[in-house]
Write a protein that holds these residues in place. Sequence first.
Motif, short mmCIF file in Angstrom:
data_model
loop_
_atom_site.label_atom_id
_atom_site.label_comp_id
_atom_site.label_asym_id
_atom_site.label_seq_id
_atom_site.Cartn_x
_atom_site.Cartn_y
_atom_site.Cartn_z
N LEU A 374 20.03 29.44 25.97
CA LEU A 374 18.67 29.47 26.62
C LEU A 374 18.02 28.02 26.45
CD1 LEU A 374 15.85 30.65 27.32
CD2 LEU A 374 15.45 31.43 25.14
N CYS A 375 18.53 27.23 24.95
CA CYS A 375 18.00 26.03 24.94
C CYS A 375 18.74 25.01 25.79
CB CYS A 375 18.19 25.60 23.24
SG CYS A 375 17.03 26.58 22.20
N ASN A 376 19.53 25.34 26.25
CA ASN A 376 20.31 24.45 27.10
C ASN A 376 19.78 24.32 28.44
OD1 ASN A 376 22.05 23.43 25.27
ND2 ASN A 376 23.74 25.21 25.85
N VAL A 377 19.37 25.64 28.93
CA VAL A 377 18.60 25.90 30.08
C VAL A 377 17.32 25.51 30.31
CG1 VAL A 377 18.07 27.75 31.94
CG2 VAL A 377 20.17 27.79 30.54
N MET A 378 16.65 25.58 29.09
CA MET A 378 15.00 25.21 29.45
C MET A 378 14.66 23.79 29.66
SD MET A 378 12.99 27.56 29.12
CE MET A 378 11.37 26.70 28.49
N PRO A 379 15.40 22.71 29.03
CA PRO A 379 15.10 21.25 29.80
C PRO A 379 15.34 21.33 31.34
CG PRO A 379 16.44 21.26 27.71
CD PRO A 379 16.47 22.76 28.25
N VAL A 407 13.04 34.37 32.61
CA VAL A 407 13.29 35.73 32.10
C VAL A 407 13.08 36.58 33.39
CG1 VAL A 407 12.16 37.69 30.96
CG2 VAL A 407 12.39 35.50 29.76
N GLY A 408 12.10 36.45 34.48
CA GLY A 408 11.99 37.24 35.52
C GLY A 408 13.17 37.06 36.62
N ASN A 409 13.77 36.08 36.42
CA ASN A 409 14.87 35.83 37.67
C ASN A 409 16.42 36.39 36.80
OD1 ASN A 409 16.79 34.76 39.19
ND2 ASN A 409 16.02 32.62 39.26
N LYS A 410 16.58 37.49 37.37
CA LYS A 410 17.78 38.35 36.82
C LYS A 410 19.23 37.46 37.13
CE LYS A 410 15.60 42.07 35.89
NZ LYS A 410 15.77 42.43 34.32
N PHE A 411 18.87 36.74 38.27
CA PHE A 411 20.23 35.95 38.49
C PHE A 411 20.53 34.81 37.41
CE2 PHE A 411 21.64 31.61 40.31
CZ PHE A 411 23.08 32.07 40.77
N MET A 412 19.47 34.17 36.83
CA MET A 412 19.55 33.32 35.63
C MET A 412 20.09 33.94 34.70
SD MET A 412 18.87 30.28 37.04
CE MET A 412 18.83 29.51 35.38
N TRP A 413 19.71 35.32 34.43
CA TRP A 413 20.56 35.96 33.16
C TRP A 413 22.14 35.97 33.26
CZ3 TRP A 413 17.79 41.11 31.10
CH2 TRP A 413 16.44 40.93 30.99
N LYS A 414 22.36 36.33 34.47
CA LYS A 414 23.96 36.74 34.78
C LYS A 414 24.50 35.25 34.83
CE LYS A 414 23.47 40.82 37.18
NZ LYS A 414 23.78 41.64 38.68
N LYS A 415 23.80 34.26 35.46
CA LYS A 415 24.46 32.70 35.46
C LYS A 415 24.69 32.22 34.07
CE LYS A 415 23.59 28.29 37.54
NZ LYS A 415 22.66 27.46 38.18
N ASN A 419 21.10 37.58 27.48
CA ASN A 419 20.80 39.06 27.68
C ASN A 419 19.52 39.05 27.02
OD1 ASN A 419 20.51 41.52 27.72
ND2 ASN A 419 21.65 42.22 25.90
N PHE A 420 18.34 39.00 27.96
CA PHE A 420 17.09 39.17 27.26
C PHE A 420 16.74 40.31 26.87
CE2 PHE A 420 17.03 35.16 29.79
CZ PHE A 420 16.37 34.27 29.14
N ILE A 421 15.92 40.58 26.09
CA ILE A 421 15.21 41.85 25.41
C ILE A 421 13.70 41.62 25.38
CG2 ILE A 421 15.11 43.60 23.73
CD1 ILE A 421 18.13 42.77 22.94
N ILE A 422 13.04 42.15 26.22
CA ILE A 422 11.47 41.98 26.18
C ILE A 422 10.83 43.08 25.52
CG2 ILE A 422 9.54 41.27 27.59
CD1 ILE A 422 12.23 39.48 27.86
N SER A 423 10.23 42.88 24.53
CA SER A 423 9.29 43.74 23.62
C SER A 423 8.08 44.14 24.57
CB SER A 423 9.12 43.19 22.44
OG SER A 423 8.04 44.01 21.80
N THR A 424 7.82 45.59 24.52
CA THR A 424 6.48 45.88 25.08
C THR A 424 5.43 45.57 24.24
OG1 THR A 424 6.72 47.97 24.10
CG2 THR A 424 7.82 47.94 26.35
N GLU A 425 5.62 45.12 23.01
CA GLU A 425 4.33 44.78 22.04
C GLU A 425 4.15 43.43 22.12
OE1 GLU A 425 5.39 46.18 18.47
OE2 GLU A 425 5.92 48.20 19.03
N SER A 426 3.09 42.95 22.04
CA SER A 426 2.73 41.51 21.82
C SER A 426 2.43 41.15 20.17
CB SER A 426 1.45 41.25 22.32
OG SER A 426 0.33 41.97 22.08
N ILE A 427 2.61 40.01 19.96
CA ILE A 427 2.23 39.72 18.63
C ILE A 427 0.94 39.83 18.11
CG2 ILE A 427 2.76 37.80 16.55
CD1 ILE A 427 4.62 36.51 18.41
N PRO A 428 0.72 40.56 17.21
CA PRO A 428 -1.02 40.82 16.68
C PRO A 428 -1.54 39.91 16.07
CG PRO A 428 0.79 41.92 15.31
CD PRO A 428 1.61 41.41 16.19
N GLU A 429 -2.84 39.62 16.38
CA GLU A 429 -3.81 38.61 15.67
C GLU A 429 -4.07 39.06 14.58
OE1 GLU A 429 -6.85 36.91 18.01
OE2 GLU A 429 -5.42 36.18 19.88
#
Length: 483
Positions: A374-379, A407-415, A419-429
């Motif tokens: 992920l860190c290699n792709v982000m820049p 994360v929303g681009n499934k093609f980038m996942w495979k490329k 393996n992204f895992i998205i929590s349905t919860e948010s970090i509470p304040e």
Amino acid sequence: MGFFTMPNSKAKSKATTSTSNNNHNGMDFLLVFFPQDNNNNNTKFNLCSSNPNNLILSKTQFTISICVLFLFFTLLIFTLSNFEPSFSNITPTLQKPLIIRKSKTQNLLFPKKHLSTTSHALQRMGTLYRRGTRSMLDLMICHVADETVEHDFRLFLRLIHRCGVTAKNDVVFLFSSPSTSSTFAHVIQQENNAFSSLVTLHSELPNSTTRFTKSEVSFDLTRFYSKKESEKMESIWGKRIRSNLSKVEEGESEMAGMNGGGGGELVLSYGSVLSFDATELDPENSLAGFLERVPLSLRRWACYPMLLGRVKRNFKHVVLVDVKNALIMKDPLGRVRNRSPESVFLFNKKNSDKTRLRVNSEVVTGGARGVRRLCNVMPVEIVRAAMQHNNKKKNSVSDSEILSQLVGNKFMWKKNNINFIISTESIPEASSLVGRNSGTANATSLLNHAIIQHGTSNNHNISSFINKEICSFVLDSSVYRDC
């Protein structure tokens, strides 16, 4: 011996008897020896001939003496330079530990004190504030934005010490510049020393004294217990220390023999604390040519590949966290420890638009392989987003938006095999958990979450509340200056 002259006629008559006649004009010389002067002459001759020999002999003896003396001092200096006193094996970052009997079958190994010296962390880069007792399997990288205040930074560091994060993780702080790093260096040293004092105090408690350790908000030393295993590797940060480790093992074996040996031996285990600044990991400021201003929230993505690339075989899990906006209350890797190395866990971000996915970029956890990819792709994605915006909107690029698009681009996942895992919860304040009251129930509700957010309006109030809870315990408060 004397010289006398004789008339020429007498000399000529004597010369004709032994040789042929010669005609001489002038004087001839005759040598006559006087026996009575032999003693004096011999004495003078001996004196003249013996004085040079004595002088040469004395000079030779003096020269030999100087050479012998010089050789002696040379050997003496060489011997002293190779002599190692008993305290030369003690290093600033790891002292010889002390083993204390905890019970008949258990004992605890812990250092008496941490010194405040620092050294390079890795390959002449970074700053090592505390060297861990062994190599850790997990790594936490905490970026510290320029607008982070000292109070928030201190609270973040204090909590990761107290909640047991440093028992399983090496902790790296990423600063924007060397000046920012030096600004917070004293805070790191003070909290490291406070942790050492907590270990000492709680290890000396009698078994019957439990009122300081039963509560969830009190410091729990048992989180740092680890069975002594000879196969555990030395920490990768700083210089390797072979002589000290051998002495530690000797001390452990001696104590084990005194206690009857056996498998009840416990050792204090904690990770290293170190820092890098962005100028070391990204010296050319890679994103500067595409953005008018590069905050650390974006530049950090150009720093991660350098750091994670050098330690990629040393860690199983990685946590990326924002010091300014997040607080770690428990182990943040609980949801990914049993996942694949390519897994990356992200929290959902509160968003009014329910049709659009938004993820929180302030906390990223996962397997080391997935986080590194992920860190290699982000820049690359940051540069792409900056080029798509016009010049007026270049500074509006957000790493949260870019990460959400990725994360929303499934093609980038495979490329990129992530393996992204998205929590349905948010970090509470924190404000939603504490409320207006500051009772024990509200303090406990904070600890039900591994990660909480400061919030946008009452950062100082939340920090004061948590610090007040810590200082409410007599034993713990004695090691903190601000209690």
